[in-house]
Design a protein around this motif. Sequence first.
Motif, PDB file in Angstrom:
ATOM      1  N   ALA A  70       2.523   1.755  -3.316  1.00  0.00           N
ATOM      2  CA  ALA A  70       1.538   2.178  -4.316  1.00  0.00           C
ATOM      3  C   ALA A  70       1.317   3.683  -4.253  1.00  0.00           C
ATOM      4  CB  ALA A  70       0.223   1.434  -4.100  1.00  0.00           C
ATOM      5  N   GLU A  71       1.309   4.246  -3.036  1.00  0.00           N
ATOM      6  CA  GLU A  71       1.157   5.691  -2.890  1.00  0.00           C
ATOM      7  C   GLU A  71       2.317   6.428  -3.549  1.00  0.00           C
ATOM      8  OE1 GLU A  71      -1.324   7.423  -1.829  1.00  0.00           O
ATOM      9  OE2 GLU A  71      -2.530   5.724  -1.180  1.00  0.00           O
ATOM     10  N   LYS A 105       2.114   6.403  -7.402  1.00  0.00           N
ATOM     11  CA  LYS A 105       1.087   7.262  -7.985  1.00  0.00           C
ATOM     12  C   LYS A 105       1.689   8.563  -8.509  1.00  0.00           C
ATOM     13  CE  LYS A 105      -2.848   5.705  -5.183  1.00  0.00           C
ATOM     14  NZ  LYS A 105      -3.781   6.083  -4.095  1.00  0.00           N
ATOM     15  N   CYS A 157       6.745  -6.182 -10.897  1.00  0.00           N
ATOM     16  CA  CYS A 157       7.513  -5.134 -10.216  1.00  0.00           C
ATOM     17  C   CYS A 157       8.995  -5.236 -10.552  1.00  0.00           C
ATOM     18  CB  CYS A 157       7.307  -5.230  -8.708  1.00  0.00           C
ATOM     19  SG  CYS A 157       5.680  -4.706  -8.129  1.00  0.00           S
ATOM     20  N   GLU A 179       2.517 -10.495  -9.616  1.00  0.00           N
ATOM     21  CA  GLU A 179       2.740  -9.090  -9.258  1.00  0.00           C
ATOM     22  C   GLU A 179       4.205  -8.831  -8.943  1.00  0.00           C
ATOM     23  OE1 GLU A 179       0.427 -11.034  -8.186  1.00  0.00           O
ATOM     24  OE2 GLU A 179      -1.544 -10.055  -8.310  1.00  0.00           O
ATOM     25  N   ASN A 185       0.826  -1.214   0.000  1.00  0.00           N
ATOM     26  CA  ASN A 185       0.000   0.000   0.000  1.00  0.00           C
ATOM     27  C   ASN A 185       0.855   1.258   0.000  1.00  0.00           C
ATOM     28  OD1 ASN A 185      -2.335  -1.525   0.029  1.00  0.00           O
ATOM     29  ND2 ASN A 185      -2.593  -1.434   2.247  1.00  0.00           N
ATOM     30  N   SER A 205       7.960  -3.369  -3.195  1.00  0.00           N
ATOM     31  CA  SER A 205       6.691  -4.012  -3.560  1.00  0.00           C
ATOM     32  C   SER A 205       6.932  -5.452  -3.995  1.00  0.00           C
ATOM     33  CB  SER A 205       6.018  -3.244  -4.701  1.00  0.00           C
ATOM     34  OG  SER A 205       5.533  -2.006  -4.252  1.00  0.00           O
TER      35      SER A 205
END
Length: 254
Positions: free
Chosen positions: A174-175, A178, A206, A202, A171, A190
């Motif tokens: 991911a921020e 962005k 990455c 995933e 999480n 990640s």
Amino acid sequence: MATTTASVMGPHQKYAFEDTTSLLKDINRLPLFMTELDPTDGEGGSNLALEALQALAYEGTPFEIASNFKQQGNDCFSLKHFKDAAEYYGRAIAAILQNDKKKEETSGENSTDKAELAETDEHGSPLQIIDNCGPNADDDEAEKLKELVTTCYLNRAACNLELKNHRRVINDCAEVLKVQPRNAKAYYRSARACLAIDKIKEAQECVERGLDLEPQNSYFKNLAIKIMQREDYLLKVQQQNTQREFMRKHVVRI
């Protein structure tokens, strides 16, 4: 000629009859010597010195407040106090998140509540509301805030990797991605978190993106090997389970 003899300094009267354990507990209530948080004064009251220091932590501009918490997080991380470090990084993020135009003097929120706000999307992502620094803020100020909060997200992700809070790692990264889609550290952390919870696809994605950014990065290369090994292992386990299930259903017992 009169002579004076040096007196030997003895224990303070308050501590003269205290054992070592009690003395250490009293010392631990002094903020400068704290090894663990003790919000009391040892007699049922609150630790006023600690409360004063905590109040000072929220004095200054949002950038100054967040920078202070970030430094405390760095200090804890260097001592491998990862849980405390993660909390300080969360407070740094929250300090910017709370930077709206209406500054409430008595909000009723404690520091833990502020740190928890940075874990949710209730008020939006701090990286998306840097313009909260005010209508007169210039681009440089906004960029400084964004860089600071991005670093805190990445650092908190590093802490949560150590604490095995893998979904929080994902999480936080991911921020970062962005607003910084070419941040190699975010892809690397990640990928490690995804691998730890067997999100193989995933994790591979990455690593691929990280290698696109840094083709010679040995960390990504080593992680790619680990992902491939884990994928092979999981495939073998799946095949064995399938074969075992087939035998259970179709082999006739004599």
